[in-house]
Write a protein that holds these residues in place. Structure first.
Motif, short mmCIF file in Angstrom:
data_model
loop_
_atom_site.label_atom_id
_atom_site.label_comp_id
_atom_site.label_asym_id
_atom_site.label_seq_id
_atom_site.Cartn_x
_atom_site.Cartn_y
_atom_site.Cartn_z
N HIS A 199 0.82 -1.21 0.00
CA HIS A 199 0.00 0.00 0.00
C HIS A 199 0.86 1.27 0.00
O HIS A 199 2.01 1.24 0.41
CB HIS A 199 -0.91 0.05 1.23
N ILE A 200 0.22 2.35 -0.40
CA ILE A 200 0.78 3.70 -0.23
C ILE A 200 -0.11 4.41 0.77
O ILE A 200 -1.34 4.38 0.67
CB ILE A 200 0.82 4.46 -1.56
N PHE A 201 0.50 5.06 1.75
CA PHE A 201 -0.23 5.79 2.78
C PHE A 201 0.05 7.27 2.64
O PHE A 201 1.19 7.69 2.42
CB PHE A 201 0.21 5.33 4.17
N ILE A 202 -1.01 8.06 2.77
CA ILE A 202 -0.89 9.52 2.79
C ILE A 202 -1.51 9.97 4.09
O ILE A 202 -2.68 9.66 4.37
CB ILE A 202 -1.64 10.16 1.60
N ARG A 203 -0.75 10.69 4.88
CA ARG A 203 -1.26 11.22 6.15
C ARG A 203 -1.19 12.74 6.12
O ARG A 203 -0.15 13.32 5.82
CB ARG A 203 -0.46 10.67 7.33
N ILE A 204 -2.33 13.36 6.45
CA ILE A 204 -2.43 14.81 6.41
C ILE A 204 -2.97 15.30 7.75
O ILE A 204 -4.00 14.84 8.22
CB ILE A 204 -3.38 15.26 5.28
N GLN A 205 -2.25 16.25 8.34
CA GLN A 205 -2.69 16.87 9.58
C GLN A 205 -3.76 17.90 9.25
O GLN A 205 -3.52 18.83 8.47
CB GLN A 205 -1.51 17.56 10.27
#
Length: 157
Positions: free
Chosen positions: A77-83
């Motif tokens: 998987h590719i994970f994108i985390r945004i605050q």
């Protein structure tokens, strides 16, 4: 030997030219040249010209952002985390993706769009998004089939 005496400027002539120059004329000439070669977005800036920031539109774009983006990948998987800035922000977001980009609409403000380049190709289906503790996490499955083609190497061209 090079015939230096054939040049039109000798030491006396250069000294006379320098004495006749007006500092205001020099200042106007330099200002005119700067206007020609400085990018338009820096014309009205009161900040002295800095070569490190002149070509850093990406750095300026990151300064304008009000959120932090982390992109990382695992085997599958590719994970994108945004605050997120507040709890209501995620209700306005629309998330799309292509095979190599994630597109987030209404981020950092309504009507704006933020594009994230993904580190590898991803599948069309199976992406999920979750918000927890003001962090939006987008999980996109990576493409399994890389469609490799072998190339034969020969010694002659």
């Amino acid at each position: 030997m090079f015939p230096w005496s054939m040049f039109p400027f000798n030491n006396d002539e250069m000294k006379n030219i320098a004495d006749k120059m007006n500092p205001a004329d020099i200042q106007s000439y330099v200002s005119e040249m700067i206007k020609k070669y400085v990018p338009p977005h820096m014309e009205n800036s009161n900040v002295p010209f800095n070569f490190q920031t002149a070509n850093s539109s990406q750095a300026q774009e990151k300064e304008q952002q009000k959120f932090h983006v982390d992109v990382f990948e695992t085997f599958d998987h590719i994970f994108i985390r945004i605050q997120l800035p507040d709890e209501e922000t995620h209700k306005q977001l629309k998330i799309f993706h292509t095979s190599n980009q994630a597109i987030i609409e209404n981020m950092p403000e309504p009507g704006k769009r933020h594009t994230i380049i993904l580190p590898s190709l991803v599948k069309r289906k199976g992406a999920t998004a979750l918000v927890k503790d003001l962090i939006l996490e987008i999980k996109i499955p990576k493409m399994d089939d890389m469609q490799l083609t072998e190339v034969d190497v020969s010694e002659k061209f």
